[in-house]
Design a protein around this motif. Structure first.
Motif, PDB file in Angstrom:
ATOM      1  N   ASP A  37       6.023   4.617   6.972  1.00 36.59           N
ATOM      2  CA  ASP A  37       5.155   4.454   5.807  1.00 36.59           C
ATOM      3  C   ASP A  37       4.358   3.166   5.822  1.00 36.59           C
ATOM      4  O   ASP A  37       4.908   2.070   5.689  1.00 36.59           O
ATOM      5  CB  ASP A  37       5.991   4.520   4.521  1.00 36.59           C
ATOM      6  N   SER A  63       2.583   2.243   3.434  1.00 40.86           N
ATOM      7  CA  SER A  63       2.624   1.711   2.067  1.00 40.86           C
ATOM      8  C   SER A  63       3.595   0.555   1.925  1.00 40.86           C
ATOM      9  O   SER A  63       3.412  -0.332   1.085  1.00 40.86           O
ATOM     10  CB  SER A  63       3.017   2.823   1.086  1.00 40.86           C
ATOM     11  N   TRP A  99       2.567  -1.572  -3.887  1.00 40.18           N
ATOM     12  CA  TRP A  99       2.783  -0.137  -4.003  1.00 40.18           C
ATOM     13  C   TRP A  99       3.060   0.222  -5.463  1.00 40.18           C
ATOM     14  O   TRP A  99       3.606  -0.557  -6.224  1.00 40.18           O
ATOM     15  CB  TRP A  99       3.944   0.313  -3.121  1.00 40.18           C
TER      16      TRP A  99
END
Length: 314
Positions: free
Chosen positions: A123, A125, A49
């Motif tokens: 999330d 991510s 990320w």
């Protein structure tokens, strides 16, 4: 809808400034392997990320946290393990579950990536894990920035993933960091760190109300001193903070599990929702706290909010 992943720059706005060594951390022996148990978190995690691309190593876990250090973190630093476990235990007790996992995943960096950011179980991510990722020049003691930054990031998880709903509509009012001031204070008070809480209170007394911060609204408002702390102290402390997110989850427009609306929350609605959490009208406190910003137009917003959200009672 703003992304729930916040800029690493934002985190320094709440925490008390402390001096941090910027010298290269002393390298120590490789991590010792942790014994595997059923349900144990993975031994390594490859970051993927922002600019992060390190492989970090599991150095501690319990029922509340899984801790990962990068290669630059001094391995003798162990205070965060139990401290952050206590923090997450309190957060779950006060605000409820955050997804199916009982653990918070904590990544510490040293002399590499600076600042911090959160992610929630919503999330992709961060592999659908409740995560805080933070970097400093050192992590030697549980005080000031070293404890404040991680707790701050947990506050963003609370703001953006409470009660099974994704999103943080209140950010349109309090910006990046104003809620974190009372959130950190409350956490410290409930994990036996009253001295650290007192430091936060003193910092808020001395804080420049015209400070700049990401998403700043209402320059000159003393958020902690004139809004958050008075209602926190009078209407239930941590229970009040939790009730606010329950009120939002139950009443604010959403589609499925995501807050969705074609405009931002306004100040009148914000005070209406907090009044619902407190069980009494907070209009007079709002007029005092927001001063010049409590205009006839905002007064009308407050009245309209009672029409638009009639299930919020007080």
């Amino acid at each position: 809808m703003k992304s729930f992943i916040f800029s690493a720059i934002a985190v320094s706005l709440l925490v008390i400034t402390v001096s941090c060594s910027c010298t290269k951390a002393k390298q120590t022996a490789p991590f010792k392997p942790i014994s595997e148990k059923p349900g144990a978190p993975p031994k390594t995690w490859k970051e993927h990320w922002f600019e992060h691309d390190k492989t970090v190593n599991l150095v501690y876990y319990d029922d509340n946290v899984a801790f990962y250090y990068d290669g630059g973190v001094d391995k003798s630093v162990v205070w965060p393990f139990k401290t952050m476990s206590n923090v997450w235990s309190y957060v779950k007790k006060n605000y409820g579950a955050f997804g199916d996992s009982s653990r918070l995943y904590v990544i510490f960096h040293q002399n590499s990536y600076g600042g911090g950011h959160p992610a929630s179980y919503f999330d992709a991510s961060h592999d659908y894990r409740n995560t805080l990722d933070a970097g400093l020049g050192n992590w030697t003691s549980p005080t000031g920035e070293q404890i404040g930054m991680p707790v701050h990031e947990i506050g963003h998880i609370v703001c953006g993933a409470s009660n099974g709903v994704q999103g943080a509509p209140s950010d349109a009012i309090w910006g990046d960091s104003k809620f974190m001031e009372i959130f950190n204070y409350d956490v410290y008070m409930n994990i036996g760190m009253q001295e650290e809480a007192a430091k936060v209170y003193k910092q808020m007394e001395d804080k420049d109300p015209y400070e700049d911060y990401p998403g700043r609204r209402y320059p000159g408002v003393r958020w902690f001193i004139n809004w958050f702390y008075p209602i926190y102290d009078k209407y239930g402390k941590g229970e009040l903070l939790n009730k606010y997110f329950k009120v939002i989850a139950a009443n604010y427009p959403k589609k499925g599990k995501v807050f969705t609306r074609d405009r931002d929350m306004n100040l009148g609605e914000f005070v209406h929702f907090w009044s619902g959490a407190a069980g009494v009208s907070l209009k007079d406190q709002a007029k005092f706290a927001f001063g010049e910003y409590w205009t006839p137009a905002v007064e009308a917003e407050f009245a309209q909010a009672q029409v638009d959200f009639p299930n919020v009672k007080y």
